[in-house]
Design a protein around this motif. Structure first.
Motif, mmCIF file in Angstrom:
data_model
loop_
_atom_site.group_PDB
_atom_site.id
_atom_site.type_symbol
_atom_site.label_atom_id
_atom_site.label_comp_id
_atom_site.label_asym_id
_atom_site.label_seq_id
_atom_site.Cartn_x
_atom_site.Cartn_y
_atom_site.Cartn_z
ATOM 1 N N LEU A 100 5.317 2.480 5.830
ATOM 2 C CA LEU A 100 6.874 2.118 6.150
ATOM 3 C C LEU A 100 7.028 1.768 7.766
ATOM 4 O O LEU A 100 7.432 0.720 8.170
ATOM 5 C CB LEU A 100 7.761 2.780 5.517
ATOM 6 N N ALA A 101 6.452 2.937 8.158
ATOM 7 C CA ALA A 101 6.238 2.766 9.935
ATOM 8 C C ALA A 101 5.657 1.536 10.379
ATOM 9 O O ALA A 101 6.359 0.838 11.164
ATOM 10 C CB ALA A 101 6.146 4.275 10.433
ATOM 11 N N ALA A 102 4.459 1.433 9.859
ATOM 12 C CA ALA A 102 3.818 0.220 10.084
ATOM 13 C C ALA A 102 4.445 -0.860 9.931
ATOM 14 O O ALA A 102 4.275 -1.862 10.451
ATOM 15 C CB ALA A 102 2.195 0.445 9.510
ATOM 16 N N PHE A 103 4.870 -1.211 8.752
ATOM 17 C CA PHE A 103 5.655 -2.383 8.423
ATOM 18 C C PHE A 103 6.618 -2.613 9.391
ATOM 19 O O PHE A 103 7.272 -3.914 9.697
ATOM 20 C CB PHE A 103 6.145 -2.395 6.974
ATOM 21 N N GLY A 104 7.485 -1.432 9.593
ATOM 22 C CA GLY A 104 8.472 -1.754 10.492
ATOM 23 C C GLY A 104 8.118 -2.371 11.825
ATOM 24 O O GLY A 104 8.642 -3.131 12.561
ATOM 25 N N PHE A 130 0.855 -1.134 0.014
ATOM 26 C CA PHE A 130 -0.074 -0.053 0.034
ATOM 27 C C PHE A 130 0.903 1.252 0.051
ATOM 28 O O PHE A 130 0.454 2.151 -0.674
ATOM 29 C CB PHE A 130 -0.911 -0.086 1.213
ATOM 30 N N GLY A 131 1.943 1.169 0.889
ATOM 31 C CA GLY A 131 2.778 2.477 0.976
ATOM 32 C C GLY A 131 3.463 2.768 -0.269
ATOM 33 O O GLY A 131 3.492 3.432 -0.773
ATOM 34 N N LEU A 132 4.178 1.470 -0.857
ATOM 35 C CA LEU A 132 5.160 1.746 -2.240
ATOM 36 C C LEU A 132 4.319 2.086 -3.243
ATOM 37 O O LEU A 132 4.765 2.809 -3.870
ATOM 38 C CB LEU A 132 5.959 0.387 -2.160
ATOM 39 N N MET A 173 -4.499 7.387 -1.559
ATOM 40 C CA MET A 173 -3.604 8.701 -1.886
ATOM 41 C C MET A 173 -4.353 9.929 -2.696
ATOM 42 O O MET A 173 -4.101 10.966 -2.310
ATOM 43 C CB MET A 173 -2.552 8.200 -2.985
ATOM 44 N N CYS A 174 -5.313 9.671 -3.581
ATOM 45 C CA CYS A 174 -6.018 10.406 -4.145
ATOM 46 C C CYS A 174 -6.985 11.138 -3.211
ATOM 47 O O CYS A 174 -7.243 12.434 -3.477
ATOM 48 C CB CYS A 174 -6.955 9.781 -4.987
ATOM 49 N N LEU A 213 -1.595 -14.516 0.772
ATOM 50 C CA LEU A 213 -0.545 -13.477 1.152
ATOM 51 C C LEU A 213 -0.410 -12.315 -0.481
ATOM 52 O O LEU A 213 -0.451 -11.250 -0.314
ATOM 53 C CB LEU A 213 0.699 -13.817 1.535
ATOM 54 N N VAL A 214 -0.291 -13.045 -1.379
ATOM 55 C CA VAL A 214 -0.147 -12.774 -2.808
ATOM 56 C C VAL A 214 -1.409 -11.783 -2.950
ATOM 57 O O VAL A 214 -1.255 -10.460 -3.546
ATOM 58 C CB VAL A 214 -0.104 -13.721 -3.952
ATOM 59 N N TRP A 215 -2.487 -12.150 -2.784
ATOM 60 C CA TRP A 215 -3.665 -11.343 -3.283
ATOM 61 C C TRP A 215 -3.995 -10.148 -2.326
ATOM 62 O O TRP A 215 -4.297 -9.082 -2.762
ATOM 63 C CB TRP A 215 -4.950 -11.986 -3.224
ATOM 64 N N ARG A 216 -3.549 -10.358 -1.036
ATOM 65 C CA ARG A 216 -3.403 -9.226 -0.221
ATOM 66 C C ARG A 216 -2.542 -8.078 -0.540
ATOM 67 O O ARG A 216 -2.883 -6.836 -0.303
ATOM 68 C CB ARG A 216 -3.286 -9.785 1.452
ATOM 69 N N ILE A 217 -1.413 -8.599 -0.988
ATOM 70 C CA ILE A 217 -0.213 -7.569 -1.637
ATOM 71 C C ILE A 217 -0.894 -6.818 -2.662
ATOM 72 O O ILE A 217 -0.938 -5.605 -2.676
ATOM 73 C CB ILE A 217 0.902 -8.447 -1.920
ATOM 74 N N ILE A 218 -1.539 -7.529 -3.557
ATOM 75 C CA ILE A 218 -2.111 -6.869 -4.729
ATOM 76 C C ILE A 218 -3.415 -5.798 -4.235
ATOM 77 O O ILE A 218 -3.384 -4.641 -4.929
ATOM 78 C CB ILE A 218 -2.732 -7.807 -5.686
ATOM 79 N N GLN A 219 -4.052 -6.413 -3.217
ATOM 80 C CA GLN A 219 -5.046 -5.275 -2.690
ATOM 81 C C GLN A 219 -4.547 -4.189 -2.023
ATOM 82 O O GLN A 219 -4.928 -2.794 -2.550
ATOM 83 C CB GLN A 219 -5.706 -6.268 -1.397
ATOM 84 N N GLY A 220 -3.379 -4.396 -1.405
ATOM 85 C CA GLY A 220 -2.734 -2.978 -0.714
ATOM 86 C C GLY A 220 -2.140 -2.277 -1.821
ATOM 87 O O GLY A 220 -2.333 -0.836 -1.757
ATOM 88 N N ALA A 221 -1.643 -2.679 -2.965
ATOM 89 C CA ALA A 221 -0.905 -1.983 -4.071
ATOM 90 C C ALA A 221 -2.239 -1.034 -4.851
ATOM 91 O O ALA A 221 -1.966 0.102 -5.103
ATOM 92 C CB ALA A 221 -0.490 -2.872 -5.054
ATOM 93 N N ALA A 222 -3.472 -1.574 -5.036
ATOM 94 C CA ALA A 222 -4.634 -0.988 -5.411
ATOM 95 C C ALA A 222 -4.943 0.127 -4.486
ATOM 96 O O ALA A 222 -5.726 1.114 -5.047
ATOM 97 C CB ALA A 222 -5.646 -2.087 -5.920
ATOM 98 N N MET A 223 -5.150 -0.408 -3.214
ATOM 99 C CA MET A 223 -5.772 0.514 -2.337
ATOM 100 C C MET A 223 -4.909 1.896 -2.165
ATOM 101 O O MET A 223 -5.703 3.001 -1.887
ATOM 102 C CB MET A 223 -5.751 -0.324 -0.924
#
Length: 392
Positions: free
Chosen positions: A348-352, A53-55, A112-113, A97-107
């Motif tokens: 990034l802070a949340a991931f850390g 999501f962050g990246l 952001m908008c 995990l793969v689909w959750r990562i794709i969800q995060g990227a789309a989110m």
């Protein structure tokens, strides 16, 4: 667009984040057991999703500065809907995990908008009040997530809790397609040129106001993430609450967050941004410290811990509105890029924090309570130190 439509759109676009992070929490222990996964693997479905999501915002931000907010929202919400639906049919923790990562990227496109369009339409001080209204709507959505998630998990099983966000995203996509009007008045045709992009990012990263408000929002969110990542295991596994009981308990936390967003608007009108943030810093420090002390004193029951969590959540409601609006405030011509960088650093802070929790999980409640304690103190230090020196 009318003011009410803007607030509704903000509520839904920001609300997709708690729908993604909160709705499946009551089912997380069941998902872990179903796939025979470890606690660390289960937490990765949250922390890795948030890192994606962050990246992704680093991409979505400049793209939206170039082409506008509306097309980015349409693409992002469509991609999210597909990924969320696919995650419900995952056959293994790895696939999930793969689909959750794709969800995060789309989110990333949605959130952001939402932050960028506030800067498109409003000045920083007015924007903080508007975004606090959107965050109040987010809080209402978050209030519903956990009890609904608990009911769905209890009655229909964990897969339905993963399917529900797809329904939410599809509804938001319909609203954007039918009612949302472009808010970026002058797209930058050079926004994606590498040299322009690097100069824009460098200008943003050199600005002390950006860092002050981004660190404020990041430190506060790290504490909320700690609660999200650990609370289902603390309250359901360790303390024996039912899924529905846990959901209702978290509703009370969200209610405190809602109170924080309302208090934020009240304080902004009377104290201004800087003094409002300082009040919020006191609340988060008090809530985090109280939680840590209560845990050390042996208050290992839900109602023994919740007063401190409520107090922390009130402060969080103040910091997210002020932090998200303040970080993009100095950059009216690059709101997408500033929103993207701020969102990336916050995740990034949340991931850390999530990575740290995965290493210190010991079967007790202390990783959660100590993590929130650390976050509360860090948030207060940023509020009383960096933000206090900012000139708006």
């Amino acid at each position: 667009m009318s003011a009410n439509l803007v607030v509704l759109a903000l509520s839904l676009l920001l609300g997709i984040q708690p729908v993604t992070t909160d709705l499946y929490l009551p089912a997380l222990p069941a998902i872990t057991a179903e796939f025979g996964a470890s606690l660390a693997q289960a937490q990765l479905t949250l922390s890795a999703m948030l890192l994606a999501f962050g990246l992704s915002q680093l991409v979505w931000g400049p793209v939206s500065d170039r082409f506008g907010r509306r097309p980015v929202l349409l693409i992002g919400l469509a991609g999210y809907t597909v990924a969320a639906a696919a995650s419900a049919f995952a056959a293994s923790m790895e696939t999930l995990l793969v689909w959750r990562i794709i969800q995060g990227a789309a989110m990333g496109a949605s959130v952001m908008c939402a932050r960028a369009l506030v800067r498109d339409l409003y000045t920083p001080e007015v924007g903080a009040r508007v975004i606090s209204k959107g965050l109040t709507g987010l809080g209402v959505i978050a209030c519903l997530n956990l009890p609904i998630g608990g009911i769905l998990a209890e009655v229909f099983g964990w897969r339905v809790t993963l399917l529900a966000p797809a329904v939410f995203a599809a509804g938001t996509l319909a609203l954007v397609a039918l009612r949302f009007r472009e808010t970026l008045s002058a797209p930058n045709p050079h926004a994606l040129a590498p040299a322009t992009l690097l100069r824009t990012w460098a200008r943003i990263l050199r600005h002390p106001t950006f860092w002050a408000f981004t660190l404020l929002a990041s430190a506060s969110y790290a504490g909320l993430f700690t609660i999200l990542a650990m609370s289902s295991f603390v309250f359901i596994t360790l303390m024996g609450l039912s899924k529905l009981g846990y959901g209702l308990l978290m509703v009370s936390m969200t209610g405190s967050y809602l109170a924080g967003t309302v208090l934020c608007r009240y304080l902004l009108l009377r104290l201004g941004v800087i003094r409002t943030v300082m009040v919020g810093g006191g609340l988060t420090a008090a809530g985090g410290t109280l939680l840590g002390v209560l845990a050390l004193a042996g208050a290992h029951t839900p109602m023994g811990l919740m007063p401190a969590i409520w107090l922390f959540a009130v402060g969080h409601g103040i910091h997210q509105a002020c932090g998200q609006a303040g970080a993009v405030g100095p950059f009216p011509q690059a709101a997408g890029a500033a929103s993207a960088l701020s969102g990336f650093l916050m995740m990034l802070a949340a991931f850390g924090m999530g990575s740290g929790l995965g290493r210190v999980v010991d079967g007790t409640l202390f990783p959660m309570t100590n993590g929130v304690w650390l976050s509360g103190v860090a948030t207060a230090l940023v509020a009383w130190g960096l933000v206090r020196r900012v000139r708006l």
